[in-house]
Enzyme design. Structure first.
Site, PDB file in Angstrom:
ATOM      1  N   HIS A 183       0.822  -1.208   0.000  1.00 37.83           N
ATOM      2  CA  HIS A 183       0.000   0.000   0.000  1.00 37.83           C
ATOM      3  C   HIS A 183       0.860   1.265   0.000  1.00 37.83           C
ATOM      4  O   HIS A 183       0.348   2.346  -0.239  1.00 37.83           O
ATOM      5  CB  HIS A 183      -0.979   0.000   1.170  1.00 37.83           C
ATOM      6  CG  HIS A 183      -0.348  -0.199   2.515  1.00 37.83           C
ATOM      7  ND1 HIS A 183       0.186  -1.412   2.914  1.00 37.83           N
ATOM      8  CD2 HIS A 183      -0.150   0.644   3.555  1.00 37.83           C
ATOM      9  CE1 HIS A 183       0.665  -1.288   4.149  1.00 37.83           C
ATOM     10  NE2 HIS A 183       0.478  -0.062   4.551  1.00 37.83           N
ATOM     11  N   GLY A 226       0.186  -6.402  -1.726  1.00 34.74           N
ATOM     12  CA  GLY A 226      -1.073  -5.737  -1.383  1.00 34.74           C
ATOM     13  C   GLY A 226      -1.907  -6.632  -0.485  1.00 34.74           C
ATOM     14  O   GLY A 226      -2.736  -6.161   0.276  1.00 34.74           O
ATOM     15  N   ASN A 230       5.819   1.956  12.165  1.00 36.54           N
ATOM     16  CA  ASN A 230       5.226   3.298  12.331  1.00 36.54           C
ATOM     17  C   ASN A 230       4.070   3.307  13.328  1.00 36.54           C
ATOM     18  O   ASN A 230       3.345   4.286  13.438  1.00 36.54           O
ATOM     19  CB  ASN A 230       4.826   3.882  10.967  1.00 36.54           C
ATOM     20  CG  ASN A 230       3.697   3.117  10.305  1.00 36.54           C
ATOM     21  OD1 ASN A 230       2.966   2.370  10.945  1.00 36.54           O
ATOM     22  ND2 ASN A 230       3.552   3.295   8.991  1.00 36.54           N
ATOM     23  N   LEU A 242       1.112   2.652  13.767  1.00 34.01           N
ATOM     24  CA  LEU A 242      -0.322   2.727  13.495  1.00 34.01           C
ATOM     25  C   LEU A 242      -0.725   1.841  12.321  1.00 34.01           C
ATOM     26  O   LEU A 242      -0.123   1.895  11.254  1.00 34.01           O
ATOM     27  CB  LEU A 242      -0.725   4.171  13.187  1.00 34.01           C
ATOM     28  CG  LEU A 242      -0.708   5.122  14.387  1.00 34.01           C
ATOM     29  CD1 LEU A 242      -0.848   6.566  13.906  1.00 34.01           C
ATOM     30  CD2 LEU A 242      -1.840   4.773  15.363  1.00 34.01           C
ATOM     31  N   LYS A 301       4.270   7.531  11.419  1.00 33.10           N
ATOM     32  CA  LYS A 301       3.332   7.531  10.296  1.00 33.10           C
ATOM     33  C   LYS A 301       3.000   8.974   9.936  1.00 33.10           C
ATOM     34  O   LYS A 301       2.764   9.802  10.825  1.00 33.10           O
ATOM     35  CB  LYS A 301       2.070   6.748  10.676  1.00 33.10           C
ATOM     36  CG  LYS A 301       1.235   6.315   9.472  1.00 33.10           C
ATOM     37  CD  LYS A 301       0.353   5.130   9.810  1.00 33.10           C
ATOM     38  CE  LYS A 301      -0.519   4.726   8.627  1.00 33.10           C
ATOM     39  NZ  LYS A 301      -1.228   3.468   8.893  1.00 33.10           N
ATOM     40  N   ARG A 340      -0.137 -40.098  -8.768  1.00 34.18           N
ATOM     41  CA  ARG A 340       0.860 -39.346  -7.981  1.00 34.18           C
ATOM     42  C   ARG A 340       2.262 -39.920  -8.185  1.00 34.18           C
ATOM     43  O   ARG A 340       3.244 -39.195  -8.212  1.00 34.18           O
ATOM     44  CB  ARG A 340       0.479 -39.313  -6.498  1.00 34.18           C
ATOM     45  CG  ARG A 340       0.458 -40.661  -5.814  1.00 34.18           C
ATOM     46  CD  ARG A 340      -0.038 -40.523  -4.363  1.00 34.18           C
ATOM     47  NE  ARG A 340      -0.322 -41.804  -3.786  1.00 34.18           N
ATOM     48  CZ  ARG A 340       0.327 -42.341  -2.742  1.00 34.18           C
ATOM     49  NH1 ARG A 340       1.307 -41.673  -2.170  1.00 34.18           N
ATOM     50  NH2 ARG A 340       0.005 -43.518  -2.280  1.00 34.18           N
ATOM     51  N   GLU A 400       2.621 -24.442   3.840  1.00 30.22           N
ATOM     52  CA  GLU A 400       2.146 -24.395   2.462  1.00 30.22           C
ATOM     53  C   GLU A 400       2.168 -22.982   1.897  1.00 30.22           C
ATOM     54  O   GLU A 400       2.401 -22.789   0.698  1.00 30.22           O
ATOM     55  CB  GLU A 400       0.729 -24.982   2.365  1.00 30.22           C
ATOM     56  CG  GLU A 400       0.637 -26.470   2.700  1.00 30.22           C
ATOM     57  CD  GLU A 400       0.560 -26.753   4.202  1.00 30.22           C
ATOM     58  OE1 GLU A 400       0.528 -25.788   5.000  1.00 30.22           O
ATOM     59  OE2 GLU A 400       0.528 -27.946   4.576  1.00 30.22           O
TER      60      GLU A 400
END
Lengths: 625, 625
Positions: free
Chosen positions: A70, A116, A178, A180, A243, A315, A363
């Site tokens: 972000h 993100g 930061n 927050l 922040k 498999r 995983e």
């Protein structure tokens, strides 16, 4: 642009100003989260981040991953400050069609992977660092900018654990502490010692710094590099930051996460930050090196072959096929989540131990490492039980945004695994994997088919998933038969077929048994082996429906939702469907488990769930009444 | 059965013998993993585990969760040793129809939750312990038996983190450190200090013991309890054990994971372990207490109401509705993953802070805590962005096996969120959630509808998922309209409808705009609001198809795979379909995003993806050509 500058304050303030400008122009974004890290990135990009913007594929380049995606406006501001993009380009931030998206993606050549979804950048960086140390044998460093909120994600713990296990002395994570988060203080606020103690417990070397003191930041990076010159250990720089740093009314104030500077404060804010500038700065040169990776065919294709009529689990054929692909292509790498003796990836491991990475039961980290290793051009195959692929779903979803070239194999699919019970049964993996953008979903029924499809997975660019079966099943195809991604096989047909039965994997064999039994009563059915579930060969299904007056049975070892039947039915919207052909009387029966299974033998469970040959015979007769 | 015994050796050996007997009879199972923990459990069950087998719902009972669910044979042997089941019942282990499944599930009344996907038992136990401390205010303890392999799972880190954050001095985890995983040594082998150091870093109190020395085990439990009498801190007992303990040829040998004792060794093995016994043992008495939980309606239903024509985001209505349900039912609890100001669960939090639990950014732990809190009869609602529900998919899958009564809300669904880009867009959540056994999937389009459906989610027993929209959308229903799980609304109809358009959530509003535009040209369409995606009201869709000559458009803000269109089409197999009705000319158009989106405004992205009103109008015209 003005002349190249090395003034750190000027750079940091330009990064701040540009983060404010882009987000305010877009009307959205996370400037407060960019401002806290601006000083850290200013020092990094001018002193330590060795990168050649003209050659983003230069194997000598360092890698920088914004795990806190972000803060994208900061990253793009860095690109501008490095002279890679113009101010005008940067100012398209978050606009339709712009590669400068709300969160970074490889729509930009200098971005390795999409971030993100928090907690993913670090585990993926672990994969890039594994590639650097164990595959490339190149001295590039992997830098990760992390947020403090994301340290609550278990995937961060998985990444930290594997980074120390693999002694990644080429990985440096920078924690922008930061205080927050989105909705208030994070779990540990400014308690840097807490983060440091955890890092130490996970085998990392932590260094605490003041993230707004250039000298202290400089000291931190230097100590990190010095430490790694002597120790093969990942370093976490715990940077105490503020922040919204630099904007007096925003600093350390809650309520400004994900909010641009309002219009009425914009001019004063830019002025406070020192005003708009267009300086460019030198980035440390990355050594230009030539990669040893040779993609594609480098060896010979010596596939395993299985005799018609023998019994082999798909498999097992996956493991054999993967080993053969490993011989064919030197860029193929395998990972497993501590079940390689079940998925059979151990066959590859034994043949190519240097290209196998044990991820233990993690995983998420396994898929993240695959994405990271893929960043360097390798073709990673990651395997675990199909049921446990669900653990990594967010990573697989994000891998599609990363345009990652990864191969996944989920073994022990379906209720046919038997006694271990529902926790080990993948009954949602087809639905889950089909809903991944651009994915390929394969579900072979036969060992020769499996081996060939493993080879094609390696050649296919993108995310490909193979579902394999626990039990040994009959080999029904010759070793040299042709199978393609997007193909299918008509496994049984006559001029007088009454019903089309579609199966795949374990259920194909039930369909063939049903065909035999019905044939004894003079009833012929057409059996389609729909081994490629996505893309799906609807044309062949449609032809069969035309030949069988629209009578369709789909039998699958998967919940009724989102599986093979859905893959076929969704084609009604894009292809000429049975229902759209005049004179065709479409009728369908869907055989799939509908109740929660318990334990039992494979045969008992398949019969209980209504997907055994007996039920297919009944369903055929039902459709003919 | 013989008289009650307190001989620990006799008990431990009986647990071992029974683990060997059941798994050998079944031909599968994990006796070596049971044997390592037998001594630990022998001491626990006779000295510390306060449990009333006759009243498994007694709120005073301790809880015991086998996070290493593959040691199920040990758990069932304990049930026999406690006199709760007969040897005959136990010996149905792993047989078809037996509740003594390969991995424990609540098919047995003494099992709280299903385990078998490693790394889940501990995070779920955190939820049970949260309920004990913050909701029940009861002195029961929560015991968890963990394997060492599963400590590689990030979810264990999430659980440890939240356990110390919530100061769970009622939680004791026992780590059966037997060194060997499925395919060889675990990541840390017998390095108990490593596990202890990590536990300490996560705020736990670690105690290392010899897991085969009764006195040392006893000391460990006593120290744990003493510690918790003075400190509100979770305890990890790190027990060094030997896999296969008690069987000379199996002890500490690799290659015996998940394998029963072979027939030719069976008799000698049972003899070595002391032979078959049928002793019963006293379990410490649990205090019989009455729970304060009063399920169902305890207050008044005072729903939020929204005026027709106003604009309200369904996520806002979710928050308002949840607060109202909190007033109606005292058993409703909410959890969030640090985005409560986006999901709007903060509205509940402000009204009922004592019933809200912040899980920070740890979605797996959030769902696990919901399952654990649900064990104690509460009705938990857990919310985050729909995109990030994918992080917890394995936990949701397992919650279905646990028969859990949990409610999930995923906000910010679809490309219509706009500028933040694809990492934040849930475009696979419907596919994922539909493929959860027994789930309900709701996708409201209107604020009044949302609030009513939140109430119904609380009343519904099982897993229910609600998908909410970021943007404010028009209120189109009166506050007192009826909506039901499994229902739909015909939002627009006439006697002369040409096409059926199905939408839900954000796309319903586009469909209504399209209907208005088409009506101006004299073309009427029927618009169905399919707010209940699972169960789906196919009857209403079918009626509409009959009225519109089989013309169907499905428009959804979700990948084309597994979403709303699939939910409808899957009904072709179970209901009379359009294609099966003579004289009906079925034609379908599916509008859904098919390419990877970037950033953009919501309107731009919806139009780009082909799901805006304009595209619906075009599609209608296309079907009428």
């Amino acid at each position: 642009m003005t002349a190249v500058s090395t003034n750190l304050t000027a750079l940091a303030q330009q990064l701040r100003v540009d983060s404010v400008r882009t987000s305010s122009a877009a009307g959205s974004g996370h400037p407060s989260s960019a401002l806290s890290a601006a000083d850290l990135m200013a020092v990094l990009m001018t002193r330590y981040w060795r990168y050649n913007f003209d050659h983003p594929d230069n194997p000598g380049n360092d890698h920088l991953i914004f795990s806190k995606g972000h803060a994208s406006s900061l990253l793009y501001a860095m690109f501008k400050a490095a002279g890679a993009i113009t101010d005008e380009q940067m100012m398209t931030y978050r606009q339709m069609g712009s590669p400068f998206q709300g969160h970074p993606t490889p729509a930009l050549p200098w971005v390795d992977v999409a971030t993100g979804s928090l907690g993913q950048g670090l585990p993926i960086a672990v994969g890039v660092a594994i590639a650097g140390k164990y595959l490339d044998d190149l001295p590039y460093r992997v830098w990760v900018l992390c947020g403090d909120s994301e340290f609550a994600e278990g995937s961060i713990a998985e990444g930290m654990d594997k980074a120390s296990y693999y002694k990644l002395g080429n990985l440096i994570a920078i924690l922008d502490m930061n205080r927050l988060g989105q909705r208030g203080q994070t779990e540990y606020g400014w308690d840097g010692d807490e983060y440091a103690a955890r890092a130490r417990a996970f085998g990392w070397h932590p260094i605490e710094v003041d993230g707004h003191d250039f000298d202290d930041i400089e000291r931190g990076y230097q100590l990190a590099i010095q430490h790694q010159e002597q120790h093969e250990q990942p370093v976490l720089i715990v940077a105490r930051t503020v922040k919204g740093k630099g904007i007096s009314w925003m600093e350390n104030e809650n309520g400004w996460h994900g909010k641009p500077v309002p219009k009425d404060k914009f001019d004063a804010t830019i002025a406070e930050l020192g005003g708009e500038t267009n300086l460019t700065f030198d980035i440390p040169e990355a050594p230009t090196v030539v990669s040893d990776i040779t993609g594609g065919t480098t060896g010979r294709w010596e596939p395993p072959t299985y005799d018609l009529g023998s019994s082999v689990a798909t498999r097992k054929a996956y493991g054999d096929g993967l080993k053969a692909v490993g011989g064919l292509r030197s860029d193929v790498v395998a990972l497993d989540a501590e079940v390689s003796n079940s998925t059979m990836s151990e066959i590859f491991k034994e043949a190519y131990p240097d290209r196998f990475f044990e991820m233990f039961i993690a995983e998420q980290q396994m898929v993240a490492a695959a994405v990271g290793i893929g960043v360097r051009g390798y073709v990673p195959f990651a395997s675990t039980f199909g049921a446990f692929m669900s653990r990594a779903y967010d990573f697989i979803r994000m891998a599609a945004i990363s345009q990652a070239n990864i191969k996944l194999c989920g073994s022990h699919a379906g209720i046919s695994i038997g006694e271990d019970g529902p926790s080990q049964m993948a009954l949602e993996d087809i639905a889950m994997m089909r809903a991944v953008h651009g994915s390929v979903v394969l579900y072979p029924s036969d060992a020769n088919q499996t081996a060939e499809l493993v080879r094609q997975m390696a050649d296919h660019e993108g995310i490909a998933y193979m579902r394999t079966t626990r039990a040994a099943t009959p080999v029904i195809y010759e070793a040299n038969e042709e199978f393609t991604i997007g193909g299918s096989k008509v496994a049984r047909q006559s001029d007088d077929d009454k019903v089309t039965v579609v199966g795949a994997g374990i259920t194909l064999h039930e369909a063939l048994k049903a065909a035999d039994e019905l044939a004894r009563d003079g009833v012929n059915i057409r059996v389609i082996d729909l081994y490629s579930v996505k893309p799906v060969d609807y044309d062949t299904v449609h032809q069969a429906l035309m030949a069988t007056n629209g009578r369709l049975i789909v039998v699958e070892d998967h919940w009724p939702q989102g599986g093979i039947a859905s893959a076929i039915l969704e084609c009604f919207a894009t292809h000429t469907s049975a229902g759209q052909d005049r004179g065709i009387d479409f009728r369908m029966t869907h055989l799939a488990p509908s109740e929660m299974p318990g334990s039992g033998t494979p045969d008992q469970l398949m019969d209980w769930a209504g997907i055994s040959a007996r039920h297919i015979v009944e369903a055929v007769r039902g459709l003919l009444d």
